[in-house]
Design a protein around this motif. Structure first.
Motif, PDB file in Angstrom:
ATOM      1  N   PRO A  28     -67.052  -3.349  -7.594  1.00 15.87           N
ATOM      2  CA  PRO A  28     -66.556  -1.981  -7.542  1.00 15.87           C
ATOM      3  C   PRO A  28     -65.175  -1.927  -6.918  1.00 15.87           C
ATOM      4  O   PRO A  28     -64.820  -2.758  -6.093  1.00 15.87           O
ATOM      5  N   GLY A  29     -64.390  -0.956  -7.337  1.00 14.50           N
ATOM      6  CA  GLY A  29     -63.045  -0.811  -6.791  1.00 14.50           C
ATOM      7  C   GLY A  29     -62.029  -1.709  -7.458  1.00 14.50           C
ATOM      8  O   GLY A  29     -60.904  -1.817  -6.992  1.00 14.50           O
ATOM      9  N   SER A  30     -62.398  -2.367  -8.524  1.00 12.72           N
ATOM     10  CA  SER A  30     -61.459  -3.264  -9.174  1.00 12.72           C
ATOM     11  C   SER A  30     -60.502  -2.519 -10.096  1.00 12.72           C
ATOM     12  O   SER A  30     -59.635  -3.115 -10.694  1.00 12.72           O
ATOM     13  N   ALA A  31     -60.633  -1.194 -10.187  1.00 12.94           N
ATOM     14  CA  ALA A  31     -59.763  -0.417 -11.061  1.00 12.94           C
ATOM     15  C   ALA A  31     -58.317  -0.486 -10.609  1.00 12.94           C
ATOM     16  O   ALA A  31     -57.402  -0.390 -11.401  1.00 12.94           O
ATOM     17  N   GLN A  32     -58.073  -0.655  -9.327  1.00 11.82           N
ATOM     18  CA  GLN A  32     -56.725  -0.666  -8.802  1.00 11.82           C
ATOM     19  C   GLN A  32     -56.238  -2.095  -8.596  1.00 11.82           C
ATOM     20  O   GLN A  32     -55.229  -2.305  -7.949  1.00 11.82           O
ATOM     21  N   ALA A  33     -56.960  -3.070  -9.107  1.00 14.25           N
ATOM     22  CA  ALA A  33     -56.532  -4.446  -8.981  1.00 14.25           C
ATOM     23  C   ALA A  33     -55.221  -4.646  -9.730  1.00 14.25           C
ATOM     24  O   ALA A  33     -54.964  -4.013 -10.742  1.00 14.25           O
ATOM     25  N   ALA A  34     -54.423  -5.536  -9.207  1.00 16.05           N
ATOM     26  CA  ALA A  34     -53.130  -5.777  -9.814  1.00 16.05           C
ATOM     27  C   ALA A  34     -53.290  -6.372 -11.204  1.00 16.05           C
ATOM     28  O   ALA A  34     -54.099  -7.249 -11.412  1.00 16.05           O
ATOM     29  N   PRO A  35     -52.527  -5.888 -12.170  1.00 20.84           N
ATOM     30  CA  PRO A  35     -52.613  -6.415 -13.521  1.00 20.84           C
ATOM     31  C   PRO A  35     -52.037  -7.824 -13.588  1.00 20.84           C
ATOM     32  O   PRO A  35     -51.199  -8.189 -12.786  1.00 20.84           O
ATOM     33  N   SER A  36     -52.477  -8.584 -14.551  1.00 16.20           N
ATOM     34  CA  SER A  36     -52.022  -9.966 -14.648  1.00 16.20           C
ATOM     35  C   SER A  36     -51.012 -10.155 -15.768  1.00 16.20           C
ATOM     36  O   SER A  36     -50.731 -11.264 -16.159  1.00 16.20           O
ATOM     37  N   SER A  37     -50.443  -9.078 -16.306  1.00 19.52           N
ATOM     38  CA  SER A  37     -49.542  -9.205 -17.443  1.00 19.52           C
ATOM     39  C   SER A  37     -48.115  -9.554 -17.034  1.00 19.52           C
ATOM     40  O   SER A  37     -47.315  -9.882 -17.886  1.00 19.52           O
ATOM     41  N   CYS A  38     -47.781  -9.486 -15.748  1.00 16.77           N
ATOM     42  CA  CYS A  38     -46.459  -9.881 -15.268  1.00 16.77           C
ATOM     43  C   CYS A  38     -46.575 -11.193 -14.519  1.00 16.77           C
ATOM     44  O   CYS A  38     -47.554 -11.433 -13.825  1.00 16.77           O
ATOM     45  N   THR A  39     -45.550 -12.034 -14.664  1.00 16.09           N
ATOM     46  CA  THR A  39     -45.536 -13.288 -13.922  1.00 16.09           C
ATOM     47  C   THR A  39     -44.703 -13.132 -12.666  1.00 16.09           C
ATOM     48  O   THR A  39     -43.933 -12.192 -12.531  1.00 16.09           O
ATOM     49  N   GLY A  40     -44.841 -14.073 -11.767  1.00 18.75           N
ATOM     50  CA  GLY A  40     -44.094 -14.031 -10.514  1.00 18.75           C
ATOM     51  C   GLY A  40     -44.938 -13.474  -9.385  1.00 18.75           C
ATOM     52  O   GLY A  40     -46.142 -13.313  -9.505  1.00 18.75           O
ATOM     53  N   ARG A  41     -44.287 -13.158  -8.288  1.00 20.38           N
ATOM     54  CA  ARG A  41     -45.021 -12.631  -7.138  1.00 20.38           C
ATOM     55  C   ARG A  41     -44.885 -11.122  -7.073  1.00 20.38           C
ATOM     56  O   ARG A  41     -43.831 -10.567  -7.412  1.00 20.38           O
ATOM     57  N   GLN A  42     -45.955 -10.474  -6.650  1.00 17.18           N
ATOM     58  CA  GLN A  42     -45.918  -9.017  -6.518  1.00 17.18           C
ATOM     59  C   GLN A  42     -45.075  -8.673  -5.298  1.00 17.18           C
ATOM     60  O   GLN A  42     -45.322  -9.157  -4.206  1.00 17.18           O
ATOM     61  N   VAL A  43     -44.044  -7.835  -5.499  1.00 14.96           N
ATOM     62  CA  VAL A  43     -43.171  -7.458  -4.393  1.00 14.96           C
ATOM     63  C   VAL A  43     -43.364  -6.013  -3.955  1.00 14.96           C
ATOM     64  O   VAL A  43     -43.021  -5.652  -2.840  1.00 14.96           O
ATOM     65  N   ARG A  44     -43.896  -5.175  -4.825  1.00 14.97           N
ATOM     66  CA  ARG A  44     -44.148  -3.776  -4.471  1.00 14.97           C
ATOM     67  C   ARG A  44     -45.338  -3.236  -5.234  1.00 14.97           C
ATOM     68  O   ARG A  44     -45.610  -3.643  -6.362  1.00 14.97           O
ATOM     69  N   MET A  45     -46.044  -2.312  -4.598  1.00 15.78           N
ATOM     70  CA  MET A  45     -47.033  -1.483  -5.267  1.00 15.78           C
ATOM     71  C   MET A  45     -46.653  -0.061  -4.895  1.00 15.78           C
ATOM     72  O   MET A  45     -46.654   0.303  -3.722  1.00 15.78           O
TER      73      MET A  45
END
Length: 129
Positions: A28-45
């Protein structure tokens, strides 16, 4: 160890592995999980009332994708990225979860990111400078 004991241990291990995979997929709560369609490191949400814009950086490339806060209903979902001094690149589609990713080469330039889900929208100032 006899072959019956080995089979029982392998069976128990397989059952534990299967259960953990099922729990990870249906968490549960996986709706806000970060998408995997972009490569690299996540820098902002960048959250807003109806979703979030996830921003990733990979070298000089910046990628962004918008994800709905409550997925399941098809809504117009859009995302845009603009490197300073260049035109914005935008993508929009009617989808139940997320927008298509937008990737631009920014080098060391600042970028402006925008996203919308239905009537909610977000536009950043110049970021990643």
């Amino acid at each position: 160890m006899d072959s019956g004991a080995i089979r029982r241990r392998l069976g128990a291990g397989l059952a534990v592995l299967t259960a953990s995979v099922l729990l990870a997929v249906a968490a549960p709560g996986s709706a806000q999980a970060a998408p995997s369609s972009c490569t690299g490191r996540q820098v902002r949400m960048l959250p807003f009332s109806t979703g979030s814009v996830f921003v990733y950086k990979n070298g000089g490339r910046v990628c962004a994708v918008t994800v709905q806060k409550h997925p399941g209903t098809k809504r117009v979902v859009s995302v845009g990225v603009q490197a300073r001094g260049h035109v914005a690149v935008r993508k929009s589609r009617r989808h139940a979860r997320s927008s298509l990713p937008v990737e631009v080469y920014a080098g060391h330039r600042c970028v402006r990111v925008s996203g919308s889900v239905g009537s909610g929208k977000y536009t950043s100032g110049w970021i990643l400078c």
